[in-house]
Design an enzyme around this catalytic site. Structure first.
Site, PDB file in Angstrom:
ATOM      1  N   ASP A  55       0.868  -1.169   0.000  1.00  0.00           N
ATOM      2  CA  ASP A  55       0.000   0.000   0.000  1.00  0.00           C
ATOM      3  C   ASP A  55       0.912   1.229   0.000  1.00  0.00           C
ATOM      4  OD1 ASP A  55      -2.240   1.730   0.440  1.00  0.00           O
ATOM      5  OD2 ASP A  55      -1.815   1.674   2.591  1.00  0.00           O
ATOM      6  N   PHE A  56       0.360   2.383  -0.338  1.00  0.00           N
ATOM      7  CA  PHE A  56       1.178   3.597  -0.370  1.00  0.00           C
ATOM      8  C   PHE A  56       0.955   4.472   0.862  1.00  0.00           C
ATOM      9  CE2 PHE A  56       1.993   8.042  -1.676  1.00  0.00           C
ATOM     10  CZ  PHE A  56       3.355   7.932  -1.928  1.00  0.00           C
ATOM     11  N   ASP A  57      -0.246   5.032   0.998  1.00  0.00           N
ATOM     12  CA  ASP A  57      -0.503   5.956   2.097  1.00  0.00           C
ATOM     13  C   ASP A  57      -0.407   5.258   3.445  1.00  0.00           C
ATOM     14  OD1 ASP A  57      -1.129   8.427   0.649  1.00  0.00           O
ATOM     15  OD2 ASP A  57      -2.830   7.283  -0.134  1.00  0.00           O
ATOM     16  N   GLY A 144      -5.016   3.410  -3.198  1.00  0.00           N
ATOM     17  CA  GLY A 144      -6.350   3.961  -3.393  1.00  0.00           C
ATOM     18  C   GLY A 144      -6.303   5.470  -3.478  1.00  0.00           C
ATOM     19  N   LYS A 188      -7.838  -3.565  -5.116  1.00  0.00           N
ATOM     20  CA  LYS A 188      -6.504  -4.127  -4.925  1.00  0.00           C
ATOM     21  C   LYS A 188      -6.520  -5.646  -5.075  1.00  0.00           C
ATOM     22  CE  LYS A 188      -4.836  -0.331  -2.040  1.00  0.00           C
ATOM     23  NZ  LYS A 188      -4.210   0.069  -0.751  1.00  0.00           N
ATOM     24  N   ASP A 215      -7.125  -2.614   2.107  1.00  0.00           N
ATOM     25  CA  ASP A 215      -6.081  -3.590   1.787  1.00  0.00           C
ATOM     26  C   ASP A 215      -6.565  -5.025   1.999  1.00  0.00           C
ATOM     27  OD1 ASP A 215      -4.021  -1.680   1.174  1.00  0.00           O
ATOM     28  OD2 ASP A 215      -3.880  -1.273   3.325  1.00  0.00           O
TER      29      ASP A 215
END
Length: 263
Positions: A55-57, A144, A188, A215
């Site tokens: 995931d990014f954030d 997202g 995802k 996620d």
């Protein structure tokens, strides 16, 4: 958002990457920073064994991109409250995304770019990505959030690919609209299955790292599921948890795993 955003000017957009990967089953990040594909014939391919998806954030990046953007308009608390409820699983992710992005209407695009290029990486992010790649993983980011944020980070970290959404702008001003392939709660999960099929990687050969409810869908398709400083709803689905802001601890978990290819 134009067609060029999704497909890229020279085959560098995420959908184009997938199309080329489908034909050749191998993604790579070139020294120039662009994504391409290995044109080796099937009989000459090196086998793909492992995939890592982050995931990014609040995982690869220390914070929430949309909260940083909202702060520019004095709306950080309002947007952060919606983000928090969505990540805890109390709000539908798609509806929450639309509501939050709508609040960004009027933000100058140049400020979006400046903010996204200056986002802080999570401590240990570089070590985690570089270490996993040395251990034979293809390392990908699913967000997202927005590709405006993931793209600069992908270049700094050396990710093999990044997939996120696109903020719509008109004459240099955000319109409050968003589009892309990561807009839903199950996005995802659907994307990781596509990558596994394209790359010939099984769930047993897949490691995922995330922090929030959106996620969960990718956690369902990976044998190694790492909840990173995560919400309770994600911890319940995890095989491992990391409670400190040090992403390099992912490497300890990776090293503890039995190599599926050896069994």
């Amino acid at each position: 958002m134009g067609r060029g955003d999704l497909y890229g000017d020279e085959g560098t957009g995420p959908l184009q990457i997938l199309a080329k990967a489908f034909e050749h089953r191998i993604l790579f990040h070139s020294p120039s920073g662009r994504f391409g594909y290995n044109s080796t014939k099937k009989s000459q391919r090196e086998p793909m064994h492992k995939l890592a998806v982050f995931d990014f954030d609040s995982t690869l990046m220390d914070g929430e991109t949309i909260d940083f953007l909202a702060a520019e308009l004095g709306l950080e608390e309002e947007v952060a409250a919606i983000t928090r409820q969505a990540m805890e699983g109390h709000l539908d992710f798609f509806k929450s995304l639309l509501a939050r992005v709508a609040l960004l209407e009027g933000l100058p695009d140049v400020r979006v770019q400046e903010i996204c290029e200056g986002l802080p990486l999570m401590p240990g992010a570089k070590e985690a990505v570089h270490g996993l790649k040395k251990r034979g993983y293809k390392v990908v980011c699913f967000s997202g959030g927005f590709r405006r944020a993931t793209r600069p980070a992908a270049e700094v970290l050396g990710l093999d690919a990044d997939f996120a959404n696109y903020l719509h702008e008109d004459e240099g001003i955000l319109t409050g609209k968003v589009g892309g392939e990561m807009m839903f709660g199950d996005s995802k999960g659907r994307m990781i299955v596509r990558l596994q099929q394209l790359l010939g990687v099984s769930p047993e050969e897949t490691l995922v790292v995330g922090d929030g409810a959106n996620d969960l869908s990718m956690f369902a398709h990976a044998a190694t599921r790492i909840a990173f400083c995560a919400k309770p709803v994600l911890k319940e689905a995890a095989t491992h948890t990391i409670e400190t802001k040090d992403l390099s601890r992912v490497l300890e978990i990776a090293d503890s795993l039995k190599d599926p290819a050896a069994s």
